[in-house]
Design a protein around this motif. Structure first.
Motif, short mmCIF file in Angstrom:
data_model
loop_
_atom_site.label_atom_id
_atom_site.label_comp_id
_atom_site.label_asym_id
_atom_site.label_seq_id
_atom_site.Cartn_x
_atom_site.Cartn_y
_atom_site.Cartn_z
N LYS A 1 -19.42 -37.01 27.24
CA LYS A 1 -20.76 -37.30 27.75
C LYS A 1 -21.69 -36.17 27.33
N PRO A 2 -22.78 -36.49 26.65
CA PRO A 2 -23.69 -35.44 26.20
C PRO A 2 -24.27 -34.65 27.37
N ILE A 3 -24.61 -33.38 27.12
CA ILE A 3 -25.31 -32.57 28.10
C ILE A 3 -26.77 -33.01 28.09
N GLY B 1 -30.46 -33.48 27.82
CA GLY B 1 -31.53 -32.72 27.20
C GLY B 1 -31.13 -31.94 25.96
N VAL B 2 -29.84 -31.85 25.69
CA VAL B 2 -29.36 -31.05 24.55
C VAL B 2 -29.10 -31.96 23.35
N LYS B 3 -29.75 -31.65 22.23
CA LYS B 3 -29.60 -32.48 21.04
C LYS B 3 -28.33 -32.15 20.25
N GLN B 4 -28.07 -30.85 20.04
CA GLN B 4 -26.92 -30.47 19.23
C GLN B 4 -26.21 -29.26 19.84
N VAL B 5 -24.88 -29.34 19.84
CA VAL B 5 -24.04 -28.27 20.37
C VAL B 5 -23.28 -27.63 19.22
N ASN C 1 -14.90 -33.06 26.48
CA ASN C 1 -15.91 -33.43 27.48
C ASN C 1 -17.29 -33.69 26.90
N ILE C 2 -17.66 -32.97 25.84
CA ILE C 2 -19.01 -33.12 25.29
C ILE C 2 -18.94 -33.34 23.78
N PRO C 3 -19.89 -34.08 23.22
CA PRO C 3 -19.93 -34.22 21.76
C PRO C 3 -20.40 -32.91 21.13
N ILE C 4 -19.66 -32.42 20.17
CA ILE C 4 -19.97 -31.15 19.49
C ILE C 4 -20.42 -31.46 18.07
N SER C 5 -21.57 -30.92 17.70
CA SER C 5 -22.10 -31.15 16.36
C SER C 5 -21.30 -30.42 15.30
N GLY C 6 -20.79 -29.26 15.64
CA GLY C 6 -19.99 -28.51 14.68
C GLY C 6 -19.47 -27.22 15.26
N ALA C 7 -18.39 -26.72 14.67
CA ALA C 7 -17.78 -25.45 15.08
C ALA C 7 -17.91 -24.44 13.95
N VAL C 8 -18.14 -23.20 14.34
CA VAL C 8 -18.21 -22.09 13.40
C VAL C 8 -17.07 -21.13 13.74
N ILE C 9 -16.26 -20.78 12.76
CA ILE C 9 -15.12 -19.89 12.96
C ILE C 9 -15.47 -18.50 12.46
N VAL C 10 -15.28 -17.50 13.32
CA VAL C 10 -15.56 -16.10 12.97
C VAL C 10 -14.25 -15.36 12.78
N SER C 11 -14.17 -14.59 11.69
CA SER C 11 -12.98 -13.79 11.45
C SER C 11 -13.33 -12.57 10.63
N GLY D 1 -7.42 -21.75 14.60
CA GLY D 1 -8.64 -22.22 15.27
C GLY D 1 -9.29 -23.36 14.53
N ALA D 2 -9.39 -23.24 13.20
CA ALA D 2 -9.99 -24.30 12.40
C ALA D 2 -9.18 -25.58 12.49
N GLU D 3 -7.87 -25.45 12.44
CA GLU D 3 -7.00 -26.64 12.51
C GLU D 3 -7.10 -27.30 13.87
N MET D 4 -7.25 -26.51 14.94
CA MET D 4 -7.38 -27.10 16.27
C MET D 4 -8.61 -28.00 16.35
N PHE D 5 -9.75 -27.52 15.86
CA PHE D 5 -10.96 -28.33 15.92
C PHE D 5 -10.83 -29.58 15.07
N ARG D 6 -10.16 -29.48 13.96
CA ARG D 6 -9.94 -30.68 13.15
C ARG D 6 -9.09 -31.70 13.90
N LYS D 7 -8.10 -31.23 14.63
CA LYS D 7 -7.23 -32.15 15.36
C LYS D 7 -7.97 -32.89 16.47
N VAL D 8 -8.98 -32.26 17.04
CA VAL D 8 -9.75 -32.92 18.11
C VAL D 8 -11.06 -33.51 17.55
#
Length: 319
Positions: free
Chosen positions: A61-63, A65-69, A198-208, A221-228
Protein backbone atom coordinates in the motif's frame (compact mmCIF):
# COMPACT_ATOMS: atom_id res chain seq x y z
CA UNK A 1 6.47 10.91 28.50
CA UNK A 2 5.43 12.84 25.38
CA UNK A 3 2.28 12.63 23.35
CA UNK A 4 3.95 10.37 20.79
CA UNK A 5 4.30 7.65 23.42
CA UNK A 6 0.53 7.24 23.47
CA UNK A 7 0.75 6.55 19.76
CA UNK A 8 3.57 4.03 19.81
CA UNK A 9 2.42 0.90 21.62
CA UNK A 10 5.38 -1.29 20.87
CA UNK A 11 4.50 -3.99 23.35
CA UNK A 12 1.23 -5.86 23.47
CA UNK A 13 1.77 -7.98 20.37
CA UNK A 14 -0.55 -10.98 20.29
CA UNK A 15 0.26 -14.10 18.32
CA UNK A 16 -2.62 -16.16 17.05
CA UNK A 17 -2.23 -19.79 16.21
CA UNK A 18 -3.28 -21.23 12.88
CA UNK A 19 -6.04 -23.80 12.80
CA UNK A 20 -4.59 -26.64 14.78
CA UNK A 21 -2.76 -27.30 18.01
CA UNK A 22 0.94 -26.59 18.24
CA UNK A 23 3.32 -29.54 18.10
CA UNK A 24 6.44 -29.40 20.28
CA UNK A 25 9.63 -29.81 18.28
CA UNK A 26 11.72 -31.43 20.97
CA UNK A 27 11.56 -35.22 20.82
CA UNK A 28 8.95 -35.30 18.07
CA UNK A 29 9.23 -37.70 15.16
CA UNK A 30 8.85 -36.74 11.54
CA UNK A 31 7.17 -39.15 9.13
CA UNK A 32 8.26 -38.86 5.53
CA UNK A 33 5.96 -40.05 2.79
CA UNK A 34 7.81 -42.02 0.18
CA UNK A 35 5.10 -41.83 -2.52
CA UNK A 36 6.34 -40.19 -5.70
CA UNK A 37 4.01 -37.47 -6.99
CA UNK A 38 2.83 -37.42 -10.56
CA UNK A 39 3.33 -34.32 -12.70
CA UNK A 40 -0.24 -33.14 -12.12
CA UNK A 41 -0.03 -33.81 -8.37
CA UNK A 42 3.29 -31.99 -8.13
CA UNK A 43 1.91 -28.93 -9.93
CA UNK A 44 -1.18 -28.89 -7.73
CA UNK A 45 1.03 -29.08 -4.64
CA UNK A 46 3.11 -26.13 -5.85
CA UNK A 47 -0.03 -24.07 -6.45
CA UNK A 48 -1.34 -24.96 -3.00
CA UNK A 49 1.93 -23.92 -1.37
CA UNK A 50 1.88 -20.63 -3.26
CA UNK A 51 -1.68 -19.92 -2.09
CA UNK A 52 -0.81 -20.68 1.55
CA UNK A 53 2.33 -18.52 1.48
CA UNK A 54 0.58 -15.60 -0.20
CA UNK A 55 -1.98 -15.41 2.62
CA UNK A 56 0.72 -14.42 5.07
CA UNK A 57 2.23 -11.66 2.91
CA UNK A 58 0.99 -8.12 3.48
CA UNK A 59 -0.49 -6.27 0.53
CA UNK A 60 1.58 -3.35 -0.67
CA UNK A 61 0.00 0.00 0.00
CA UNK A 62 1.56 3.31 -1.02
CA UNK A 63 2.43 5.89 1.64
CA UNK A 64 -0.16 8.62 1.32
CA UNK A 65 1.18 11.65 -0.54
CA UNK A 66 4.50 10.04 -1.48
CA UNK A 67 5.16 9.62 -5.21
CA UNK A 68 8.45 7.70 -5.17
CA UNK A 69 10.35 5.77 -2.50
CA UNK A 70 14.12 5.31 -2.81
CA UNK A 71 15.73 2.82 -0.44
CA UNK A 72 19.40 3.24 0.48
CA UNK A 73 20.89 -0.03 1.69
CA UNK A 74 24.15 -1.81 2.39
CA UNK A 75 25.01 -5.35 3.22
CA UNK A 76 27.52 -4.30 5.88
CA UNK A 77 27.62 -1.53 8.45
CA UNK A 78 30.29 1.15 8.47
CA UNK A 79 30.37 1.79 4.72
CA UNK A 80 28.80 5.26 4.89
CA UNK A 81 25.22 4.36 4.05
CA UNK A 82 23.54 6.91 6.31
CA UNK A 83 25.88 9.69 5.20
CA UNK A 84 25.03 8.78 1.63
CA UNK A 85 21.29 8.71 2.32
CA UNK A 86 21.36 12.15 3.94
CA UNK A 87 23.39 13.76 1.17
CA UNK A 88 21.34 11.98 -1.50
CA UNK A 89 18.15 13.49 -0.08
CA UNK A 90 19.76 16.93 0.00
CA UNK A 91 21.10 16.39 -3.51
CA UNK A 92 17.67 15.52 -4.89
CA UNK A 93 16.30 18.76 -3.43
CA UNK A 94 19.27 20.84 -4.58
CA UNK A 95 19.11 19.56 -8.16
CA UNK A 96 15.44 20.48 -8.49
CA UNK A 97 14.05 23.01 -6.03
CA UNK A 98 10.51 22.25 -7.19
CA UNK A 99 10.69 18.75 -5.69
CA UNK A 100 9.64 18.00 -2.10
CA UNK A 101 11.95 15.48 -0.43
CA UNK A 102 11.61 13.45 2.76
CA UNK A 103 14.07 11.29 4.69
CA UNK A 104 12.94 8.27 6.72
CA UNK A 105 15.42 6.59 9.07
CA UNK A 106 14.28 3.02 9.80
CA UNK A 107 17.49 1.93 11.50
CA UNK A 108 15.74 1.26 14.81
CA UNK A 109 18.84 0.13 16.70
CA UNK A 110 21.23 2.81 15.47
CA UNK A 111 19.46 5.88 14.04
CA UNK A 112 21.88 8.43 12.58
CA UNK A 113 19.62 10.93 10.83
CA UNK A 114 18.86 13.11 13.90
CA UNK A 115 22.54 13.93 14.47
CA UNK A 116 23.44 14.27 10.79
CA UNK A 117 20.46 16.55 10.12
CA UNK A 118 20.94 18.48 13.40
CA UNK A 119 17.44 17.69 14.64
CA UNK A 120 16.12 17.00 18.14
CA UNK A 121 12.74 16.78 19.80
CA UNK A 122 9.57 14.75 19.73
CA UNK A 123 7.32 14.91 16.66
CA UNK A 124 4.02 16.70 17.13
CA UNK A 125 0.75 14.97 16.32
CA UNK A 126 -1.63 16.10 13.64
CA UNK A 127 -5.42 16.23 14.08
CA UNK A 128 -5.49 12.72 12.63
CA UNK A 129 -3.07 11.44 15.29
CA UNK A 130 -0.24 11.16 12.77
CA UNK A 131 3.31 12.19 13.62
CA UNK A 132 4.57 15.29 11.84
CA UNK A 133 8.14 15.04 10.47
CA UNK A 134 10.82 17.38 11.75
CA UNK A 135 12.18 19.77 9.13
CA UNK A 136 15.71 21.03 8.47
CA UNK A 137 17.59 22.15 5.37
CA UNK A 138 14.32 21.81 3.47
CA UNK A 139 14.06 18.06 4.14
CA UNK A 140 11.21 16.48 6.13
CA UNK A 141 12.72 13.88 8.47
CA UNK A 142 11.41 11.05 10.63
CA UNK A 143 13.52 8.72 12.74
CA UNK A 144 13.31 6.40 15.69
CA UNK A 145 15.93 8.71 17.17
CA UNK A 146 13.25 11.37 17.67
CA UNK A 147 11.24 9.04 19.85
CA UNK A 148 13.87 7.86 22.34
CA UNK A 149 16.69 9.40 24.35
CA UNK A 150 19.90 9.83 22.36
CA UNK A 151 21.89 7.42 24.53
CA UNK A 152 19.06 4.97 25.26
CA UNK A 153 19.62 1.52 23.73
CA UNK A 154 16.74 -0.14 21.90
CA UNK A 155 16.63 -3.68 23.28
CA UNK A 156 13.78 -5.20 21.31
CA UNK A 157 12.98 -8.50 19.70
CA UNK A 158 11.85 -8.79 16.09
CA UNK A 159 8.11 -8.40 16.65
CA UNK A 160 8.51 -5.10 18.47
CA UNK A 161 10.88 -3.82 15.77
CA UNK A 162 8.33 -4.72 13.10
CA UNK A 163 5.64 -2.87 15.05
CA UNK A 164 7.88 0.20 15.16
CA UNK A 165 8.59 -0.01 11.43
CA UNK A 166 4.89 -0.29 10.68
CA UNK A 167 4.20 2.89 12.63
CA UNK A 168 7.07 4.77 10.99
CA UNK A 169 5.66 3.78 7.60
CA UNK A 170 1.96 4.34 8.27
CA UNK A 171 1.60 6.86 11.08
CA UNK A 172 3.57 9.81 9.71
CA UNK A 173 1.94 12.81 8.04
CA UNK A 174 4.45 13.45 5.23
CA UNK A 175 2.23 15.69 3.15
CA UNK A 176 2.94 15.71 -0.59
CA UNK A 177 6.43 14.37 -1.37
CA UNK A 178 8.09 13.74 -4.72
CA UNK A 179 10.84 11.58 -3.19
CA UNK A 180 11.10 9.73 0.11
CA UNK A 181 14.63 8.48 0.80
CA UNK A 182 14.66 5.56 3.25
CA UNK A 183 17.83 4.89 5.23
CA UNK A 184 17.72 1.19 6.12
CA UNK A 185 19.85 -0.70 8.66
CA UNK A 186 22.75 -2.84 7.42
CA UNK A 187 22.10 -6.38 6.31
CA UNK A 188 19.25 -8.29 4.69
CA UNK A 189 16.91 -8.92 7.59
CA UNK A 190 13.37 -8.33 8.81
CA UNK A 191 13.36 -4.56 8.29
CA UNK A 192 14.32 -4.69 4.61
CA UNK A 193 11.87 -7.51 3.96
CA UNK A 194 9.03 -5.77 5.81
CA UNK A 195 9.50 -2.51 3.92
CA UNK A 196 9.73 -4.29 0.56
CA UNK A 197 6.50 -6.16 1.22
CA UNK A 198 4.51 -3.28 2.71
CA UNK A 199 5.13 -0.35 0.36
CA UNK A 200 5.89 -0.02 -3.36
CA UNK A 201 9.56 0.93 -3.78
CA UNK A 202 10.68 2.80 -6.88
CA UNK A 203 14.26 1.62 -6.55
CA UNK A 204 17.07 0.57 -4.23
CA UNK A 205 20.56 2.03 -4.09
CA UNK A 206 23.37 -0.17 -2.71
CA UNK A 207 26.29 1.52 -0.94
CA UNK A 208 29.64 -0.21 -0.53
CA UNK A 209 33.31 0.49 -0.13
CA UNK A 210 35.69 -1.14 -2.66
CA UNK A 211 36.87 -3.55 0.04
CA UNK A 212 36.29 -7.25 -0.69
CA UNK A 213 34.73 -7.96 2.71
CA UNK A 214 32.14 -5.22 2.13
CA UNK A 215 31.47 -6.27 -1.45
CA UNK A 216 30.47 -9.79 -0.40
CA UNK A 217 27.62 -8.38 1.68
CA UNK A 218 26.74 -5.72 -0.91
CA UNK A 219 26.25 -8.57 -3.37
CA UNK A 220 23.82 -10.22 -0.95
CA UNK A 221 21.94 -6.94 -0.51
CA UNK A 222 21.45 -6.49 -4.24
CA UNK A 223 20.29 -10.09 -4.66
CA UNK A 224 17.81 -9.71 -1.79
CA UNK A 225 16.08 -6.76 -3.46
CA UNK A 226 15.93 -8.64 -6.74
CA UNK A 227 14.27 -11.58 -5.01
CA UNK A 228 11.53 -9.34 -3.61
CA UNK A 229 11.11 -7.63 -7.00
CA UNK A 230 12.55 -4.24 -6.05
CA UNK A 231 14.49 -2.59 -8.89
CA UNK A 232 18.15 -2.01 -8.01
CA UNK A 233 19.08 1.36 -9.51
CA UNK A 234 22.80 0.83 -9.07
CA UNK A 235 25.79 0.83 -6.73
CA UNK A 236 27.58 3.73 -5.05
CA UNK A 237 31.29 3.21 -4.42
CA UNK A 238 31.96 5.07 -1.18
CA UNK A 239 35.40 5.89 0.24
CA UNK A 240 36.79 5.15 -3.20
CA UNK A 241 40.07 7.05 -2.83
CA UNK A 242 41.94 9.19 -0.31
CA UNK A 243 43.89 12.23 -1.46
CA UNK A 244 46.50 13.65 0.89
CA UNK A 245 45.61 17.32 1.56
CA UNK A 246 49.31 18.28 1.58
CA UNK A 247 51.04 16.37 -1.23
CA UNK A 248 47.85 15.47 -3.18
CA UNK A 249 48.97 11.84 -3.48
CA UNK A 250 45.98 9.53 -4.05
CA UNK A 251 45.75 6.26 -2.12
CA UNK A 252 43.11 3.54 -2.53
CA UNK A 253 42.91 2.60 1.14
CA UNK A 254 40.05 0.09 0.67
CA UNK A 255 41.16 -1.14 -2.75
CA UNK A 256 40.49 0.16 -6.24
CA UNK A 257 37.26 -0.25 -8.24
CA UNK A 258 35.90 -3.20 -6.29
CA UNK A 259 32.32 -1.91 -6.54
CA UNK A 260 32.74 -1.40 -10.27
CA UNK A 261 33.70 -5.04 -10.70
CA UNK A 262 30.72 -6.10 -8.59
CA UNK A 263 28.43 -3.91 -10.69
CA UNK A 264 29.65 -5.67 -13.82
CA UNK A 265 29.05 -9.06 -12.21
CA UNK A 266 25.48 -8.07 -11.26
CA UNK A 267 24.85 -6.23 -14.54
CA UNK A 268 24.19 -3.01 -12.63
CA UNK A 269 25.30 0.60 -13.05
CA UNK A 270 27.76 2.48 -10.89
CA UNK A 271 25.92 5.63 -9.86
CA UNK A 272 29.11 7.36 -8.78
CA UNK A 273 32.17 7.42 -6.55
CA UNK A 274 32.48 9.26 -3.22
CA UNK A 275 36.02 9.93 -1.98
CA UNK A 276 37.26 9.34 1.56
CA UNK A 277 37.52 12.93 2.72
CA UNK A 278 37.76 14.63 6.09
CA UNK A 279 35.16 17.26 5.16
CA UNK A 280 32.45 14.62 4.64
CA UNK A 281 33.07 13.18 8.10
CA UNK A 282 33.29 16.53 9.87
CA UNK A 283 30.17 18.01 8.28
CA UNK A 284 28.18 14.88 9.09
CA UNK A 285 29.29 14.87 12.72
CA UNK A 286 28.38 18.53 13.17
CA UNK A 287 24.94 18.14 11.62
CA UNK A 288 25.74 20.23 8.55
CA UNK A 289 25.88 17.74 5.65
CA UNK A 290 28.36 18.64 2.96
CA UNK A 291 25.78 19.09 0.18
CA UNK A 292 24.20 21.82 2.29
CA UNK A 293 27.22 23.41 3.96
CA UNK A 294 29.80 23.17 1.14
CA UNK A 295 27.75 22.85 -2.08
CA UNK A 296 30.63 24.00 -4.31
CA UNK A 297 33.10 21.41 -2.99
CA UNK A 298 34.14 18.45 -5.13
CA UNK A 299 32.68 16.10 -2.53
CA UNK A 300 29.25 17.76 -2.62
CA UNK A 301 29.29 17.75 -6.42
CA UNK A 302 29.88 13.99 -6.33
CA UNK A 303 26.67 13.55 -4.33
CA UNK A 304 24.78 15.90 -6.67
CA UNK A 305 25.86 13.85 -9.68
CA UNK A 306 24.73 10.66 -7.95
CA UNK A 307 21.34 12.22 -7.17
CA UNK A 308 20.94 13.08 -10.86
CA UNK A 309 21.86 9.52 -11.87
CA UNK A 310 19.30 8.11 -9.44
CA UNK A 311 16.51 10.27 -10.89
CA UNK A 312 17.41 9.17 -14.43
CA UNK A 313 16.82 5.54 -13.48
CA UNK A 314 13.57 5.94 -11.55
CA UNK A 315 10.36 4.60 -13.10
CA UNK A 316 7.46 7.04 -13.70
CA UNK A 317 6.06 8.26 -10.35
CA UNK A 318 2.82 7.03 -8.86
CA UNK A 319 -0.21 9.11 -9.77
Amino acid sequence: MGCWQRLLHFGGVTLRAGGGAGVPLGGSRVLVCGRQLSGADSEALKQRRTQIMSRGLPKQKPIEGVKQVIVVASGKGGVGKSTTAVNLALGLAANDSSKAVGLLDVDVYGPSVPKMMNLKGNPELSQNNLMRPLLNYGIACMSMGFLIEETAPVVWRGLMVMSAIEKLLRQVDWGPLDYLVVDTPPGTGDVQLSISQNIPISGAVIVSTPQDIALVDAHKGAEMFRKVHVPVLGLIQNMSVFQCPKCKHRTHIFGADGARRLAQTLDLDILGDIPLHLNIRETSDTGQPIVFSQPESDEAKAYLRIAAEVVKRLPPPLK
